[in-house]
Motif scaffolding. Structure first.
Motif, PDB file in Angstrom:
ATOM      1  N   ASP A 207       0.824  -1.214   0.000  1.00  0.00           N
ATOM      2  CA  ASP A 207       0.000   0.000   0.000  1.00  0.00           C
ATOM      3  C   ASP A 207       0.858   1.264   0.000  1.00  0.00           C
ATOM      4  O   ASP A 207       0.592   2.212   0.742  1.00  0.00           O
TER       5      ASP A 207
ATOM      6  N   ASN B 182     -12.139  -0.866  -1.822  1.00  0.00           N
ATOM      7  CA  ASN B 182     -11.410   0.342  -2.214  1.00  0.00           C
ATOM      8  C   ASN B 182     -11.924   0.891  -3.545  1.00  0.00           C
ATOM      9  O   ASN B 182     -11.985   2.109  -3.758  1.00  0.00           O
TER      10      ASN B 182
ATOM     11  N   TYR C 134     -10.675  -6.088   0.493  1.00  0.00           N
ATOM     12  CA  TYR C 134     -10.483  -4.653   0.690  1.00  0.00           C
ATOM     13  C   TYR C 134     -10.140  -3.953  -0.621  1.00  0.00           C
ATOM     14  O   TYR C 134     -10.346  -2.751  -0.758  1.00  0.00           O
TER      15      TYR C 134
END
Length: 500
Positions: free
Chosen positions: A54, A377, A373
């Motif tokens: 990330d 997102n 996720y």
């Protein structure tokens, strides 16, 4: 090999800078440029590290057009590759100038037998290069332990994850077969799958029909109604793939979806096949937060691949972790993910104990969480509100008995079965009469201090009440209704903060 070793260690050093909240802004910007240059020199492989860690790097900004041309396979080389792999069809393939780069391959738009196709071509020698890099990153993650134990734990999980993911992505024959599976499943679904061009697909190249459409990433080109409908369809399709099919996209991001006359999923390099017990346990966990029921969380998470022994250290917090992880599914109406902030909340609940949670998951577990996720997102970036509970039941109602066939053991006898508190009630009393009363949603507990007046905060401090410790204790008790704290000030004014 030595050059690659140096680059791998340099990468780890700069990742540590970017993931350190105390790093100076100028130093972080320099680290971003360094990682971008490593990305350039390694034909895009190191981008996987950035995606999985990330890292907030805009490669389009850090690298210019000439840099990307250096990454790409040249037109003459592409023609040579096609001629070598498909000599009998080569004369019928007409290349265009449209090129799109990935981390292990590039996509080229072409024409074949009077139709447009997409050719996904592996970078030359990419298999061997990735094998060498993963070996060096494993060494680097061990060396990282000499500096920072927590970083080393994350890096070990990350390298295992990347190794598993890339071994799948490099297998083009597996990917072609997966596309066929998705194609079959998508016939009756809202989200479609491109067709494979069989005769132009092998272990080095995958050919698919070219899909004309807007990327979901181009939100500004869609009306609110179009966007909301598309995002809802994408999410419900993901849940169907997950719970019913046991086959999901593992690398979800907006550019993987195209919207034209229909919605298309176009990237199948990384897919995940959750086992039946995994899907059933996940269903029971999500259902537990919707119904506010108490289940054996330790056993349920073990079916998701978590280490039971490690989770035992944070067992009192598992109910709250579950509520936080799946909070979007608890709302009856449309919910904005901008209110979620899951990482911050998990860190707040667990504090330093978060490392028991982060280190307890298997590579399979974290690949799934990144997939989930990832799709969330996509939704958050679109700024679309959805009713997650509705989509959950829409996608599971037709086979609920199968999902409920996993029978968990009764909850731990030490685990109290109670309803979660829904509100925080702050009361100020004078002469036993309520002079002020404020009710807040339970989610405000994470930032309770910001909802309390300065004068009251001073009184709390004066009475030696540690607000953070009180809140953490409430989480460890799974938000059981009751009094958080109570005190009187010098003027005999009473303060009562409770969970209801």
């Amino acid at each position: 090999m030595l050059k690659t070793a140096f680059k791998s260690l340099k990468l780890l050093k700069n990742i540590k800078i970017l993931t350190n909240e105390n790093s100076d802004d100028l130093i972080q910007e320099k680290a971003k440029r360094t990682i971008a240059q490593l990305f350039l020199s390694e034909k895009g492989i190191l981008q996987k590290i950035g995606q999985n860690f990330d890292l907030d790097i805009d490669f389009d900004h850090e690298l210019n057009e000439n840099d990307f041309l250096k990454l790409a396979i040249g037109r003459n080389d592409i023609e040579a590759i096609l001629k070598d792999n498909f000599p009998q069809f080569y004369d019928e393939i007409e290349l265009t100038d449209d090129i799109f780069l990935g981390s292990i391959a590039q996509v080229v738009k072409a024409r074949y037998k009077n139709r447009e196709i997409a050719l996904k071509i592996k970078f030359p020698n990419i298999d061997q290069k990735i094998k060498e890099q993963l070996q060096l990153l494993n060494l680097g993650s061990f060396l990282g332990n000499l500096i920072n134990k927590k970083f080393e734990m994350e890096m070990r999980t990350l390298v295992q994850d990347i190794g598993a993911k890339l071994s799948l992505e490099l297998d083009f024959k597996r990917e072609a077969q997966t596309i066929k599976e998705f194609k079959k499943l998508s016939v009756s679904r809202t989200v479609k799958t491109p067709s494979i061009v069989e005769e132009l697909s092998n272990e080095n190249i995958i050919a698919m029909e070219w899909i004309n459409g807007e990327s979901i990433e181009q939100f500004e080109n869609l009306t609110n109604k179009q966007l909301s409908k598309a995002i809802g369809a994408i999410f419900e399709n993901y849940l169907l793939n997950l719970f019913q099919d046991g086959l999901i996209q593992g690398d979800n991001h907006p550019s993987n979806y195209l919207l034209g006359d229909e919605i298309f999923l176009i990237d199948f390099g990384h897919t995940i096949r959750p086992k039946p017990e995994f899907r059933k346990a996940l269903y029971l966990l999500i259902r537990s937060v919707i119904r506010k029921e108490n289940i054996n969380y330790l056993e349920a998470y073990s079916y998701l691949g978590f280490d039971r022994g490690k989770l035992k250290n944070i067992e009192p917090y598992l109910k709250m972790i579950t509520l936080t992880l799946f909070e979007p599914f608890t709302h009856y109406g449309a919910y904005s993910l901008k209110n979620w902030d899951v990482n911050k909340k998990i860190d707040f609940i667990l504090g330093d104990l978060k490392w028991w949670f982060r280190s307890s998951g298997s590579s399979e577990t974290f690949q799934f969480l990144r997939s989930l996720y990832g799709i969330l997102n996509v939704i958050e970036q679109s700024d679309t509100k959805l009713c997650y509970m509705e989509h959950f039941f829409n996608s599971t109602n037709s086979f609920t008995p199968w999902l409920e066939s996993l029978k968990l053991s009764p909850p731990n006898s030490n685990s109290e079965d109670h309803k979660l508190s829904e509100t925080i009630v702050i009361q100020v009393l004078e002469d036993k009469k309520v002079k002020a009363r404020v009710s807040l949603p339970i989610n405000c507990l994470y930032e309770l201090e910001s909802y309390i007046s300065e004068s009251t905060l001073k009184e709390i401090e004066k009475n030696k009440i540690n607000l953070n410790e009180v809140i953490k204790e409430a989480f460890s008790n799974s938000l059981k209704p009751g009094q958080l704290f109570y005190f009187k000030d010098d003027k005999n004014k009473e303060y009562d903060i409770s969970l209801k």
